[in-house]
Design a protein around this motif. Structure first.
Motif, PDB file in Angstrom:
ATOM      1  N   ARG A   1       0.678  -1.246  -0.033  1.00  0.00           N
ATOM      2  CA  ARG A   1       0.009  -0.104  -0.012  1.00  0.00           C
ATOM      3  C   ARG A   1       1.061   1.190  -0.061  1.00  0.00           C
ATOM      4  O   ARG A   1       0.610   2.404  -0.636  1.00  0.00           O
ATOM      5  CB  ARG A   1      -0.808   0.155   0.992  1.00  0.00           C
ATOM      6  N   ARG A   2       1.932   1.159   0.799  1.00  0.00           N
ATOM      7  CA  ARG A   2       2.637   2.441   0.878  1.00  0.00           C
ATOM      8  C   ARG A   2       3.527   2.592  -0.515  1.00  0.00           C
ATOM      9  O   ARG A   2       3.445   3.857  -1.066  1.00  0.00           O
ATOM     10  CB  ARG A   2       3.880   2.250   1.716  1.00  0.00           C
ATOM     11  N   ALA A   3       3.934   1.777  -1.246  1.00  0.00           N
ATOM     12  CA  ALA A   3       4.453   1.662  -2.641  1.00  0.00           C
ATOM     13  C   ALA A   3       3.337   2.081  -3.451  1.00  0.00           C
ATOM     14  O   ALA A   3       3.953   3.037  -4.521  1.00  0.00           O
ATOM     15  CB  ALA A   3       4.995   0.539  -2.961  1.00  0.00           C
ATOM     16  N   LEU A   4       2.388   1.792  -3.553  1.00  0.00           N
ATOM     17  CA  LEU A   4       1.094   2.071  -4.273  1.00  0.00           C
ATOM     18  C   LEU A   4       0.635   3.819  -4.262  1.00  0.00           C
ATOM     19  O   LEU A   4       0.696   4.529  -5.219  1.00  0.00           O
ATOM     20  CB  LEU A   4      -0.122   1.322  -4.209  1.00  0.00           C
ATOM     21  N   ALA A   5       0.874   4.124  -2.830  1.00  0.00           N
ATOM     22  CA  ALA A   5       0.701   5.617  -2.615  1.00  0.00           C
ATOM     23  C   ALA A   5       1.730   6.487  -3.165  1.00  0.00           C
ATOM     24  O   ALA A   5       1.468   7.339  -3.627  1.00  0.00           O
ATOM     25  CB  ALA A   5       0.354   5.500  -1.223  1.00  0.00           C
ATOM     26  N   GLU A   6       2.950   5.760  -2.998  1.00  0.00           N
ATOM     27  CA  GLU A   6       4.139   6.611  -3.572  1.00  0.00           C
ATOM     28  C   GLU A   6       4.115   6.605  -5.214  1.00  0.00           C
ATOM     29  O   GLU A   6       4.468   7.750  -5.777  1.00  0.00           O
ATOM     30  CB  GLU A   6       5.511   5.722  -3.178  1.00  0.00           C
ATOM     31  N   SER A   7       3.452   5.510  -5.676  1.00  0.00           N
ATOM     32  CA  SER A   7       3.219   5.726  -7.196  1.00  0.00           C
ATOM     33  C   SER A   7       2.420   6.686  -7.802  1.00  0.00           C
ATOM     34  O   SER A   7       2.453   7.135  -8.886  1.00  0.00           O
ATOM     35  CB  SER A   7       3.095   4.205  -7.733  1.00  0.00           C
TER      36      SER A   7
ATOM     37  N   GLY B   1      -5.281   2.076 -16.268  1.00  0.00           N
ATOM     38  CA  GLY B   1      -4.523   2.486 -17.230  1.00  0.00           C
ATOM     39  C   GLY B   1      -5.345   3.624 -18.102  1.00  0.00           C
ATOM     40  O   GLY B   1      -6.507   3.736 -17.800  1.00  0.00           O
ATOM     41  N   GLU B   2      -4.673   4.141 -19.122  1.00  0.00           N
ATOM     42  CA  GLU B   2      -5.124   4.938 -19.911  1.00  0.00           C
ATOM     43  C   GLU B   2      -5.172   4.495 -21.430  1.00  0.00           C
ATOM     44  O   GLU B   2      -4.213   3.702 -21.787  1.00  0.00           O
ATOM     45  CB  GLU B   2      -4.660   6.379 -20.139  1.00  0.00           C
ATOM     46  N   SER B   3      -6.229   4.448 -22.175  1.00  0.00           N
ATOM     47  CA  SER B   3      -6.523   3.804 -23.577  1.00  0.00           C
ATOM     48  C   SER B   3      -5.999   2.476 -23.470  1.00  0.00           C
ATOM     49  O   SER B   3      -5.576   1.896 -24.449  1.00  0.00           O
ATOM     50  CB  SER B   3      -5.569   4.677 -24.502  1.00  0.00           C
ATOM     51  N   GLY B   4      -6.360   1.685 -22.473  1.00  0.00           N
ATOM     52  CA  GLY B   4      -6.001   0.446 -22.375  1.00  0.00           C
ATOM     53  C   GLY B   4      -4.573  -0.192 -22.144  1.00  0.00           C
ATOM     54  O   GLY B   4      -4.220  -1.362 -22.213  1.00  0.00           O
ATOM     55  N   TYR B   5      -4.000   0.669 -21.661  1.00  0.00           N
ATOM     56  CA  TYR B   5      -2.682   0.538 -21.237  1.00  0.00           C
ATOM     57  C   TYR B   5      -2.257   1.116 -19.798  1.00  0.00           C
ATOM     58  O   TYR B   5      -2.358   2.374 -19.465  1.00  0.00           O
ATOM     59  CB  TYR B   5      -1.359   0.963 -22.009  1.00  0.00           C
ATOM     60  N   ALA B   6      -1.873   0.366 -18.933  1.00  0.00           N
ATOM     61  CA  ALA B   6      -1.066   0.767 -17.567  1.00  0.00           C
ATOM     62  C   ALA B   6       0.155   0.666 -17.512  1.00  0.00           C
ATOM     63  O   ALA B   6       0.852  -0.363 -17.690  1.00  0.00           O
ATOM     64  CB  ALA B   6      -1.857  -0.055 -16.643  1.00  0.00           C
ATOM     65  N   GLU B   7       0.853   1.668 -16.931  1.00  0.00           N
ATOM     66  CA  GLU B   7       2.112   1.695 -16.805  1.00  0.00           C
ATOM     67  C   GLU B   7       2.555   0.807 -15.372  1.00  0.00           C
ATOM     68  O   GLU B   7       2.096   1.023 -14.408  1.00  0.00           O
ATOM     69  CB  GLU B   7       2.623   3.232 -16.525  1.00  0.00           C
ATOM     70  N   THR B   8       3.552  -0.139 -15.622  1.00  0.00           N
ATOM     71  CA  THR B   8       3.719  -0.856 -14.472  1.00  0.00           C
ATOM     72  C   THR B   8       5.495  -0.758 -14.287  1.00  0.00           C
ATOM     73  O   THR B   8       5.601  -1.120 -13.169  1.00  0.00           O
ATOM     74  CB  THR B   8       3.443  -2.411 -15.013  1.00  0.00           C
ATOM     75  N   ALA B   9       6.197  -0.150 -15.003  1.00  0.00           N
ATOM     76  CA  ALA B   9       7.596  -0.266 -14.668  1.00  0.00           C
ATOM     77  C   ALA B   9       7.954   0.470 -13.218  1.00  0.00           C
ATOM     78  O   ALA B   9       8.570  -0.064 -12.643  1.00  0.00           O
ATOM     79  CB  ALA B   9       8.374   0.532 -15.768  1.00  0.00           C
ATOM     80  N   THR B  10       7.533   1.728 -13.170  1.00  0.00           N
ATOM     81  CA  THR B  10       7.840   2.329 -11.809  1.00  0.00           C
ATOM     82  C   THR B  10       7.098   1.724 -10.729  1.00  0.00           C
ATOM     83  O   THR B  10       7.774   1.678  -9.872  1.00  0.00           O
ATOM     84  CB  THR B  10       7.187   3.756 -12.196  1.00  0.00           C
ATOM     85  N   LEU B  11       5.664   1.370 -10.961  1.00  0.00           N
ATOM     86  CA  LEU B  11       5.055   0.556 -10.007  1.00  0.00           C
ATOM     87  C   LEU B  11       5.882  -0.616  -9.344  1.00  0.00           C
ATOM     88  O   LEU B  11       5.963  -0.831  -8.353  1.00  0.00           O
ATOM     89  CB  LEU B  11       3.632   0.291 -10.518  1.00  0.00           C
TER      90      LEU B  11
END
Length: 192
Positions: A18-24, A44-54
């Motif tokens: 949860r902390r990591a998600l809040a930070e993202s 995500g936006e337009s069918g794509y969710a960014e996951t690298a930083t998360l």
């Protein structure tokens, strides 16, 4: 039409996830998939969710390991495994999955999921890249089925999500939430 999704498998305590998600600063659904293992399904936006930083933040804040999964229309699965914020392993279920692009001189090129550039499809390697069960082992719980994991990673299977499902099953992780879109996860009411 095949499946397309982007998810993260996080290890560690729920508070850290949860902390990591809040930070993202991303909106996501967190679903338990095994003991101290969490599917994080971002919006995500337009069918794509960014996951690298998360995924990087999950491996830094929630536990020692995280993995991000990107499924491309059931044709190919990209997995990046991270340990304490750094990439330690990459996996692609089928290297022949390429995207057409153009170089600076307007020549058509082919780019694989790892960012390698090819000028001719005949030069693109076939089969999986990074099919190493030992690299995936830290993501699992209990007694891991290394033979089953090896078979899942090497394929071939008609649909890449079958490889993903079988690999997670071999790790004793519930694969279903890791194959959901944000909307599916939200509607499932499995989130914590």
């Amino acid at each position: 039409m095949g499946s397309t999704y982007q998810t993260v498998l996080a290890t560690g305590d729920l508070d850290g996830v949860r902390r990591a998600l809040a930070e993202s600063r991303q909106k996501a659904v967190i679903i338990p998939v095994a003991e101290r293992r969490w599917a994080v399904i971002p919006r995500g936006e337009s069918g794509y969710a960014e996951t690298a930083t998360l995924a990087r933040l999950m491996s830094l804040r929630a536990g020692e390991y995280a993995a991000r999964f990107e499924m491309y229309d059931s044709d190919a699965l990209l997995v990046e495994i991270l340990h304490r914020g750094a990439t330690v392993h990459d996996y692609v279920s089928e290297q022949r999955f390429v995207i057409e692009d153009w170089d600076d001189d307007d020549n058509e090129i082919l780019v694989d999921l790892r960012g390698n550039v090819y000028h001719d499809l005949e030069d693109v390697p076939r089969g999986p890249f990074g099919a190493e069960p030992s690299a995936f082992a830290p993501l699992g719980v209990g007694t891991i089925d290394l033979a089953g994991l090896d078979a899942a990673l090497r394929g071939p299977q008609l649909m890449a999500e079958s490889q993903h499902h079988d690999a997670m099953h071999a790790l004793n992780v519930d694969p279903r939430p890791l194959q959901m879109t944000y909307e599916q996860a939200r509607k499932s009411r499995l989130g914590v």
